[in-house]
Design a protein around this motif. Sequence first.
Motif, PDB file in Angstrom:
ATOM      1  N   GLY A 109      27.918  -0.918 123.828  1.00 50.75           N
ATOM      2  CA  GLY A 109      29.299  -2.105 123.356  1.00 50.75           C
ATOM      3  C   GLY A 109      30.395  -1.590 122.181  1.00 50.75           C
ATOM      4  O   GLY A 109      30.512  -0.684 122.598  1.00 50.75           O
ATOM      5  N   GLN A 110      31.788  -2.704 122.712  1.00 47.35           N
ATOM      6  CA  GLN A 110      33.014  -2.250 122.023  1.00 47.35           C
ATOM      7  C   GLN A 110      32.898  -1.604 120.651  1.00 47.35           C
ATOM      8  O   GLN A 110      31.422  -2.333 119.766  1.00 47.35           O
ATOM      9  N   GLY A 111      33.669  -0.369 120.255  1.00 51.64           N
ATOM     10  CA  GLY A 111      33.296  -0.229 118.509  1.00 51.64           C
ATOM     11  C   GLY A 111      34.293   0.883 119.049  1.00 51.64           C
ATOM     12  O   GLY A 111      34.982   0.911 119.654  1.00 51.64           O
ATOM     13  N   THR A 112      34.982   1.123 117.482  1.00 51.97           N
ATOM     14  CA  THR A 112      35.856   2.460 116.958  1.00 51.97           C
ATOM     15  C   THR A 112      35.635   3.365 116.038  1.00 51.97           C
ATOM     16  O   THR A 112      34.612   3.512 115.904  1.00 51.97           O
ATOM     17  N   PHE A 113      35.926   3.859 116.006  1.00 55.31           N
ATOM     18  CA  PHE A 113      35.607   5.194 114.530  1.00 55.31           C
ATOM     19  C   PHE A 113      35.679   4.774 113.153  1.00 55.31           C
ATOM     20  O   PHE A 113      35.452   5.461 112.657  1.00 55.31           O
ATOM     21  N   ALA A 114      35.619   3.367 113.415  1.00 53.01           N
ATOM     22  CA  ALA A 114      35.731   2.837 111.671  1.00 53.01           C
ATOM     23  C   ALA A 114      34.854   3.517 111.908  1.00 53.01           C
ATOM     24  O   ALA A 114      33.957   3.762 109.718  1.00 53.01           O
ATOM     25  N   SER A 115      32.713   3.644 112.049  1.00 53.55           N
ATOM     26  CA  SER A 115      31.659   3.758 110.738  1.00 53.55           C
ATOM     27  C   SER A 115      31.730   5.776 110.914  1.00 53.55           C
ATOM     28  O   SER A 115      30.800   6.554 110.496  1.00 53.55           O
ATOM     29  N   VAL A 116      32.602   5.950 111.796  1.00 51.01           N
ATOM     30  CA  VAL A 116      32.557   7.556 111.182  1.00 51.01           C
ATOM     31  C   VAL A 116      33.536   7.988 109.251  1.00 51.01           C
ATOM     32  O   VAL A 116      34.021   7.254 109.277  1.00 51.01           O
ATOM     33  N   ARG A 117      32.429   8.017 109.163  1.00 51.93           N
ATOM     34  CA  ARG A 117      33.064   8.726 107.193  1.00 51.93           C
ATOM     35  C   ARG A 117      33.568  10.277 107.051  1.00 51.93           C
ATOM     36  O   ARG A 117      34.414  10.890 106.715  1.00 51.93           O
ATOM     37  N   SER A 118      33.031  11.292 108.709  1.00 52.39           N
ATOM     38  CA  SER A 118      33.519  12.381 108.530  1.00 52.39           C
ATOM     39  C   SER A 118      33.647  12.730 109.821  1.00 52.39           C
ATOM     40  O   SER A 118      32.823  12.602 110.652  1.00 52.39           O
ATOM     41  N   ALA A 119      34.772  13.902 110.488  1.00 52.11           N
ATOM     42  CA  ALA A 119      34.327  14.696 111.658  1.00 52.11           C
ATOM     43  C   ALA A 119      35.316  16.209 111.593  1.00 52.11           C
ATOM     44  O   ALA A 119      36.216  16.120 110.746  1.00 52.11           O
ATOM     45  N   HIS A 120      34.610  16.734 112.060  1.00 53.48           N
ATOM     46  CA  HIS A 120      35.334  18.522 112.873  1.00 53.48           C
ATOM     47  C   HIS A 120      35.246  18.731 113.717  1.00 53.48           C
ATOM     48  O   HIS A 120      35.034  19.042 114.656  1.00 53.48           O
ATOM     49  N   ILE A 121      36.157  20.056 114.022  1.00 45.81           N
ATOM     50  CA  ILE A 121      36.188  20.460 114.940  1.00 45.81           C
ATOM     51  C   ILE A 121      36.340  22.242 114.042  1.00 45.81           C
ATOM     52  O   ILE A 121      36.756  22.526 113.841  1.00 45.81           O
ATOM     53  N   ARG A 122      35.326  22.974 114.993  1.00 38.60           N
ATOM     54  CA  ARG A 122      35.808  24.284 114.638  1.00 38.60           C
ATOM     55  C   ARG A 122      35.527  25.587 115.557  1.00 38.60           C
ATOM     56  O   ARG A 122      35.006  25.378 116.364  1.00 38.60           O
ATOM     57  N   VAL A 123      36.145  26.954 115.312  1.00 37.99           N
ATOM     58  CA  VAL A 123      36.027  27.493 116.407  1.00 37.99           C
ATOM     59  C   VAL A 123      35.384  28.688 115.423  1.00 37.99           C
ATOM     60  O   VAL A 123      35.463  29.237 114.728  1.00 37.99           O
ATOM     61  N   ALA A 124      34.044  28.857 116.448  1.00 35.29           N
ATOM     62  CA  ALA A 124      33.199  30.584 116.542  1.00 35.29           C
ATOM     63  C   ALA A 124      32.646  31.302 117.407  1.00 35.29           C
ATOM     64  O   ALA A 124      33.718  31.310 118.136  1.00 35.29           O
ATOM     65  N   THR A 125      33.404  32.243 116.379  1.00 37.13           N
ATOM     66  CA  THR A 125      32.375  33.652 117.438  1.00 37.13           C
ATOM     67  C   THR A 125      31.238  33.610 118.117  1.00 37.13           C
ATOM     68  O   THR A 125      30.682  32.006 117.948  1.00 37.13           O
ATOM     69  N   ALA A 126      30.920  33.708 119.491  1.00 33.24           N
ATOM     70  CA  ALA A 126      29.216  33.773 119.757  1.00 33.24           C
ATOM     71  C   ALA A 126      28.582  33.599 119.211  1.00 33.24           C
ATOM     72  O   ALA A 126      26.909  33.587 119.198  1.00 33.24           O
ATOM     73  N   ASP A 127      28.025  34.824 117.604  1.00 27.44           N
ATOM     74  CA  ASP A 127      27.011  35.005 117.101  1.00 27.44           C
ATOM     75  C   ASP A 127      27.231  33.712 115.565  1.00 27.44           C
ATOM     76  O   ASP A 127      26.844  34.512 115.053  1.00 27.44           O
ATOM     77  N   ASN A 128      28.461  32.638 116.516  1.00 26.75           N
ATOM     78  CA  ASN A 128      28.558  31.626 115.348  1.00 26.75           C
ATOM     79  C   ASN A 128      29.455  32.392 113.137  1.00 26.75           C
ATOM     80  O   ASN A 128      29.108  31.686 112.468  1.00 26.75           O
ATOM     81  N   ARG A 129      30.050  33.405 113.837  1.00 29.95           N
ATOM     82  CA  ARG A 129      31.100  33.585 112.666  1.00 29.95           C
ATOM     83  C   ARG A 129      32.307  32.438 112.841  1.00 29.95           C
ATOM     84  O   ARG A 129      33.358  32.632 113.743  1.00 29.95           O
ATOM     85  N   GLU A 130      32.473  31.756 111.771  1.00 30.49           N
ATOM     86  CA  GLU A 130      33.299  30.740 112.027  1.00 30.49           C
ATOM     87  C   GLU A 130      34.999  31.291 111.658  1.00 30.49           C
ATOM     88  O   GLU A 130      35.073  32.207 111.194  1.00 30.49           O
TER      89      GLU A 130
END
Length: 183
Positions: A109-130
Amino acid sequence: MASLVAGANAALTGENPGLDHVVVGLGWDAIPSRGPQAEIVPFAVMCDTSGEAVSNDHLVYFNQLVSADSSVTFVGDGDQEQIDVQFSLVPAEISKIIFFAHVDPEFRGQGTFASVRSAHIRVATADNRELVRFELSMSNVDTVTAMIFGELYRHREDWKFRALGQGYTSGLAGVAKDYGISL
C-alpha cells in the motif's frame, strides 16, 4: 574513507589508480510496525550526457538484475542492496549512473520514507574497502516516496561519486519523468 554531505563529490578512480570495480551499497533502517511497512525498492539508472536513461535496458532493479552491457549488476546483501559497477564495461555513451529507491505501493500500500530513520549510500572496492559514505538526512520525509541517494559520474577519463539525497513526493513516476524512463 570519506564521509560526504549532500552535494559533495569525491574522486574515485583519480585517487585510486587502477580502480575498475566498485560496489555501491544502499542501506536503511525502518521502524518496525505491526501493520504494513513501506517496501523500499532500489534502482540504478544509466544516463547519457543529456541526463536521461539511455533505454529501459539500462535500468537495474529487482526485475532486471543486470544491465544490457553487464556493467551494472545487483549482487549480495551486505547492505540492504549492493550493486556492482565495472567501469571498463560501462559504454562510452553512459555519463552517469543514478542510484535511488522508491516506496513501492503495490507491495504494502501507499507509504513514504517517514518510517525510515537512517539511510546511507556507500562506495567500496571489490574487497569491501569503503571509499566514500553518505548518510542521508531523514528529516522532513513524511511525504517523500522516492529518494535519489547519489550518483557515479564521468569526469574526463575518471569516475567520481556525488552525494545527493534528493527526495520526491511523486514517487517512481517523478523520477521516471526527470530521467526519461518509460514505465
